[in-house]
Write an enzyme that holds these catalytic residues in place. Structure first.
Site, PDB file in Angstrom:
ATOM      1  N   ARG A   1     -44.944  17.988 -19.737  1.00 28.77           N
ATOM      2  CA  ARG A   1     -44.820  16.542 -19.583  1.00 28.77           C
ATOM      3  C   ARG A   1     -44.249  16.125 -18.224  1.00 28.77           C
ATOM      4  NH1 ARG A   1     -44.076  13.326 -24.204  1.00 28.77           N
ATOM      5  NH2 ARG A   1     -43.511  15.228 -25.284  1.00 28.77           N
TER       6      ARG A   1
ATOM      7  N   CYS B   1     -59.060   0.705 -37.716  1.00 28.96           N
ATOM      8  CA  CYS B   1     -58.714   0.087 -38.992  1.00 28.96           C
ATOM      9  C   CYS B   1     -57.529   0.773 -39.650  1.00 28.96           C
ATOM     10  CB  CYS B   1     -59.934   0.103 -39.906  1.00 28.96           C
ATOM     11  SG  CYS B   1     -61.255  -0.842 -39.164  1.00 28.96           S
TER      12      CYS B   1
END
Ligand SMILES: *Cc1c(COP(=O)(O)O)cnc(C)c1O
Length: 419
Positions: A278, A343
Site C-alpha cells: 500500500r 443494487c
C-alpha cells in the site's frame, strides 16, 4: 506527495487533464501516475538507508498490473506473491525469479512446485505440513528450497479486523511460542534450506508501536534459534505501513519506519526483507468517475456516480474512507451521500460527507485508490471490468483495457441439454 494536482482549475495526473482521459477512455477508470509510483519506491528505499543488507519485494496483490510492476522492476524492486498467478505476473513484468518471495496462507502443492521450477528466491512457510510438502517436492527435484518460517507474534496491529494478521487467533503463520520446535524439525529435512523467519502483522498500520513490539519478539526468537545451532541469515519483516486516506491522517513516514527498524535490528546481522504494498502504490492512483445523477435523499442528496463497489471495494469491505474530489471544482460544497449504481445498500462510498458540489455529468475522483483498488474489482451486476491507465508526463497508455460484460458473457455457455 503525489502528482495529482490542479492546473487552471482542472485536476491533472502529471500533465494530463483528467477530463481528457474521461473523454477518450470513458469512466469509471483507474488512473496511475508513474512519477508518483517511482517517487514512492525511492522514498521507501531511502527510508531504509541505514540498513546494510536488504531486499525489497513489492506486495503485488495490492496492484498486480503489469505496467505498474514493470515500473517497480526498473526501480530494483522484487515481488512478494501470494499465488501462482501472481508469480507468473511478476516474472512477466521482468522481475527476476530470485527476487520473488512466495507468501500466502494456502499454497497448493502445484504452486510450490511451480515456484521451485521457476527458481524463486524464497518461500515463506506458513505451517509445518506446508514446509514438509515443500521439502518433499524440492528433494524429488534434486533441490533445496530457500525458505523462512512465518511466525505469528501475537500483537494487535491496531488496524481494521479484516486486515489484521498478527494476532494469535488470525490464520497466518505459526505461533511464536511453538516456532522453535517447528523450525528445528523443518530445518532437518532434505530439500529444505531454512534460513530465517518472516512476519507480517497487518495492513494500513498507523502506528509503529505494534511493529516494534513484534520485531522485539522476533529478536528473542532469533537468539533462541541461534542458540539451538541454527544459521539465521534472513528475516522478512513484511509490509503494512499505512498511507493517509483522509487529509488529516498522519501515518508514520518511511523514514520514521526505517529509523525504527534500523534501531531495533542493528545487532541482528541478517539480510532484512521488506514487503511493502500500500505505501508504494496507494497514493499513485485515483478512480475517475462521472456523476450520473444527484437525487434527493431523506436528509442529504445522493450523488450517484458511475463507479461502484465492484470497481472499488474498500468502502464496502472495510468502511474505508476515500477522499472524493471534483475534477473541476466550483468552490461550492454540500453535504451528500456518494453511492454507486449497484443494487446493494453497501454500495456506498460516503455518508453525509461534506464534498465538492457536483451535478449530473461532472467528473470526480476517489483518491488513494492505487492499492487494493482495481485488483479487487469484479463484474458484479454484469458491469464492465474497470480499465487502468498509466500516465507518464504528457503521455498516457491503457495498461489494462476495459473488459466488457459481453466479453465475460462470451466465456459462458448454456448447456444444450437444457430443453
Ligand atoms: C498483504 C501483504 C503485504 C503487503 O501489505 P501492505 O499493507 O499493502 O504493505 C506484505 N506481506 C504479506 C505477507 C501480505 O500478505
Amino acid at each position: 506527495m503525489d502528482h495529482f494536482h490542479f492546473r487552471d482549475g482542472v485536476l491533472h495526473a502529471e500533465d494530463i487533464p483528467l477530463t481528457r482521459i474521461a473523454e477518450e477512455v470513458g469512466t469509471p477508470v483507474y488512473v496511475y501516475s508513474r512519477q508518483t509510483l517511482e517517487r514512492h519506491a525511492q522514498v521507501f528505499r531511502d527510508g531504509l538507508k541505514d540498513i546494510p543488507n536488504k531486499h525489497i519485494a513489492f506486495a503485488i496483490k495490492c496492484n498486480p498490473n503489469l505496467g505498474v510492476l514493470r515500473v517497480l522492476a526498473r526501480q530494483g524492486y522484487g515481488a512478494d506473491v501470494v499465488s501462482g498467478g501472481e508469480m507468473e505476473r511478476a516474472l512477466a513484468a521482468g522481475i527476476a525469479a530470485e527476487d520473488i518471495v512466495f507468501s500466502g496462507v494456502g499454497k497448493k502443492r502445484s504452486e510450490l512446485r511451480q515456484g521451485l521450477e521457476r527458481g524463486i528466491g524464497q518461500f515463506n512457510i506458513e505451517h509445518e505440513p506446508e514446509g514438509i510438502a515443500l521439502a518433499e517436492i524440492a528433494h524429488s527435484m534434486g533441490l533445496r528450497a530457500p525458505a523462512v518460517l512465518r511466525v505469528n507474534p501475537d500483537v494487535d496491529a491496531g488496524t481494521h479486523a479484516k486486515i489484521s494478521t498478527g494476532k494469535a487467533e488470525n490464520k497466518f503463520g505459526v505461533g511464536i511460542d511453538v516456532a522453535p520446535e517447528i523450525f528445528g524439525r523443518l530445518a532437518k529435512l532434505d530439500g529444505m534450506n531454512l534460513r530465517g523467519v518472516a512476519l507480517h502483522i497487518g495492513s494500513q498500520l498507523t502506528s509503529l508501536a505494534p511493529l516494534e513490539a513484534a520485531f522485539e519478539r522476533v529478536a528473542i526468537l532469533i537468539a533462541d534459534l541461534r542458540a539451538a545451532g541454527h544459521d539465521i541469515t534472513h528475516v522478512d519483516l513484511g509490509g503494512g505501513l499505512g498511507v493517509p486516506y483522509h487529509p488529516d491522517d498522519n501515518p508514520p513516514s518511511p523514514a520514521e519506519y526505517g529509523a525504527m527498524v534500523a534501531r531495533v535490528t542493528k545487532d541482528w546481522n541478517v539480510t532484512l526483507m521488506f514487503e511493502p504494498g500500500r505505501v508504494i502504490a496507494g497514493n499513485t492512483g485515483v478512480l475517475l468517475t462521472e456523476v450520473l445523477w444527484v437525487k434527493p435523499g431523506a436528509k442529504n442528496p445522493f450523488v450517484i456516480v458511475d463507479a461502484a463497489m465492484n470497481d472499488l471495494a474498500r468502502p464496502a469491505l472495510y468502511d474505508a474512507f476515500h477522499d472524493f474530489v471534483a475534477v473541476k471544482p466550483t468552490g461550492e460544497k454540500f453535504d451528500a451521500w456518494i453511492v454507486g449504481p449497484v443494487c446493494e445498500t453497501g454500495d456506498t462510498f460516503a455518508k453525509d460527507r461534506h464534498i465538492d458540489k457536483v451535478e449530473s455529468g461532472d467528473l470526480a475522483v476517489f483518491r488513494t485508490a492505487g492499492a487494493y483498488g482495481a485488483t479487487m474489482a469484479s463484474t458484479y451486476n454484469s458491469r464492465d471490468l474497470v480499465p487502468e491507465i498509466l500516465v507518464d508526463g504528457d503521455k498516457y497508455v491503457s495498461v489494462a483495457d476495459r473488459i466488457s460484460a459481453g466479453t465475460i458473457m462470451a466465456a459462458e455457455r448454456v448447456p444444450d441439454w437444457i430443453d
